[in-house]
Design an enzyme around this catalytic site. Structure first.
Site, PDB file in Angstrom:
ATOM      1  N   LYS A  41       8.627  -6.495  20.801  1.00 46.13           N
ATOM      2  CA  LYS A  41       8.180  -7.004  19.501  1.00 46.13           C
ATOM      3  C   LYS A  41       7.944  -5.831  18.545  1.00 46.13           C
ATOM      4  O   LYS A  41       7.817  -4.679  18.962  1.00 46.13           O
ATOM      5  CB  LYS A  41       6.900  -7.823  19.666  1.00 46.13           C
ATOM      6  N   TYR A  56      -5.115  18.679  -2.594  1.00 46.95           N
ATOM      7  CA  TYR A  56      -5.983  17.873  -3.452  1.00 46.95           C
ATOM      8  C   TYR A  56      -7.446  18.038  -3.048  1.00 46.95           C
ATOM      9  O   TYR A  56      -7.781  18.090  -1.860  1.00 46.95           O
ATOM     10  CB  TYR A  56      -5.603  16.399  -3.347  1.00 46.95           C
TER      11      TYR A  56
END
Length: 426
Positions: A72, A309
């Site tokens: 899956k 950042y």
């Protein structure tokens, strides 16, 4: 001239979003493949050989049981192409959730070692559209029935279609997502007793919610399920050799000394531990996925310079900083660097990621390498390089999640971003 209404224009982004959501990942992969004009400096390699070894080891723990390969979510991000390898490893069942996965299996005419078409079981409740697609396109997929409403709805769809559906009844032994409760045995018997003429009961299943971290509770749940199945089999008019009873997921396969008619192995077959604190045979079960990129830029940075950042990292010395063309847009989340402990492998050694992870870039301190790296050198994000290994669990622990999410993020983000994924024998 014709003018487009503002309402129509504002709906265009949602329209494109809907279109892309309907395109199955294997088709997206073919559209966004580098050989069709796209390129990404990162690569994902998936080892068929290791996947086969993992499956064979897991089956050796319960050789009397049938083996289901759980594929899956595009094989947990590794690629549905591993279905062929599952057949070579001796699987007689494949577990999926989406119809496109079943279609791949049927389109490739996959057969067991006894030359029978492999059986497919959907591992969650199906929508009406999925059931009709299963019937109309001859996917011959077994569906799960977890309550009388499911049975009635599925039976009606099949009757209106002039078809029948093979089903597995699901019992809820603690997971709580779906399934008959043990006290609803009579309702299960009603479904199995041909009260629903278009449904053919082929199995009864359950799913353990905490087999990875609570063995005592799991053993009690196993005993309760086993006891209920004995009563069920005594009352139902189905030959025992035509009814498959199964409950063992990866953790139960590894931790319980017994199994029923089939083991359903998912995460462990990809070499990833089902639980964070669970004993895991790492010498036998190894990760199948290797995730790499390359150095895009190298620069000398003096002491006292900030990187990334928020300026969260400040150099304390003359440093050699490598910039990698890779970031959270590629599935390497910002949370991995939340505690400033993430590393990558360059020249077979761990190098620290410095500063925050950006959308498309990562900065790495390579000052301490024995020899100076070069632009274009391989960087291993996950996998083995030299004597060092970074596992999916290593990355997951840094991000506060589980290994499942790491490979699924890598696999699915890679499809969209054009990262070249190769499922091969190595």
């Amino acid at each position: 001239s014709t003018q487009l209404s503002p309402n129509f224009l504002s709906s265009i982004p949602q329209l494109f979003s809907l279109i892309f959501s309907l395109i199955p990942p294997h088709f997206m992969k073919s559209v966004l493949h580098p050989s069709l004009g796209m390129f990404h400096p990162s690569k994902i390699r998936v080892s068929r050989q290791q996947y086969k070894k993992n499956l064979q080891y897991l089956h050796s723990l319960h050789p009397e049981a049938k083996l289901m390969a759980v594929l899956k979510a595009n094989a947990y991000g590794h690629g549905i192409q591993l279905a062929e390898t599952a057949m070579e490893a001796g699987c007689s069942w494949i577990g999926i959730v989406d119809n496109w996965e079943a279609k791949y299996v049927r389109d490739h005419n996959l057969k067991t070692q006894h030359q029978k078409p492999v059986d497919i079981l959907r591992l969650r409740p199906a929508t009406d559209e999925e059931i009709l697609d299963n019937l109309n396109n001859n996917l011959n997929m077994h569906e799960v029935v977890g309550c009388l409403d499911d049975a009635q709805r599925m039976n009606q769809l099949a009757e209106e279609n002039g078809s029948t559906i093979d089903v597995h009844l699901k019992m809820d032994i603690g997971m709580g997502r779906s399934g008959f409760l043990p006290l609803q045995l009579d309702e299960m018997l009603n479904v199995a007793a041909n009260d629903f003429s278009a449904l053919h009961v082929k199995g009864v299943m359950a799913h353990f919610p905490s087999a990875d971290d609570n063995l005592e509770v799991t053993q009690k749940q196993y005993s309760k399920f086993e006891h209920t199945m004995k009563k069920f089999c005594e009352k139902v008019n189905i030959p025992s050799n035509q009814l498959m009873i199964h409950c063992s997921n990866s953790a139960a396969t590894l931790r319980l000394g017994t199994a029923m008619d089939m083991i359903r192995v998912g995460i462990s077959s990809y070499g990833i531990a089902p639980g964070i604190d669970m004993d895991f045979p790492r010498d036998e079960l190894k990760s199948c996925m290797r995730w790499t990129t390359q150095i895009a830029s190298l620069r000398r940075v003096p002491p006292g310079r900030t990187i990334g950042y928020g300026m969260t990292f400040v150099t304390k010395r003359d440093s050699l900083i490598a910039t990698l063309p890779f970031g959270y847009a590629d599935g390497y989340w910002r949370s991995i660097q939340a505690n400033n402990k993430s590393t990558v492998l360059i020249s077979g050694k761990r190098c620290p990621v410095v500063g925050r992870i950006s959308m498309n870039m990562i900065t790495v301190d390579v000052t301490d390498l024995d020899s100076e790296p070069k632009v274009g050198d391989e960087v291993c994000i996950m996998g083995t390089q030299g004597d060092e290994t970074i596992t999916p669990e290593d990355i997951a622990n840094l991000a506060g999640t589980i290994g499942y999410e790491v490979t699924i993020a890598a696999g699915y983000t890679g499809i969209i971003r054009g990262i070249h994924k190769v499922v091969e024998s190595f």
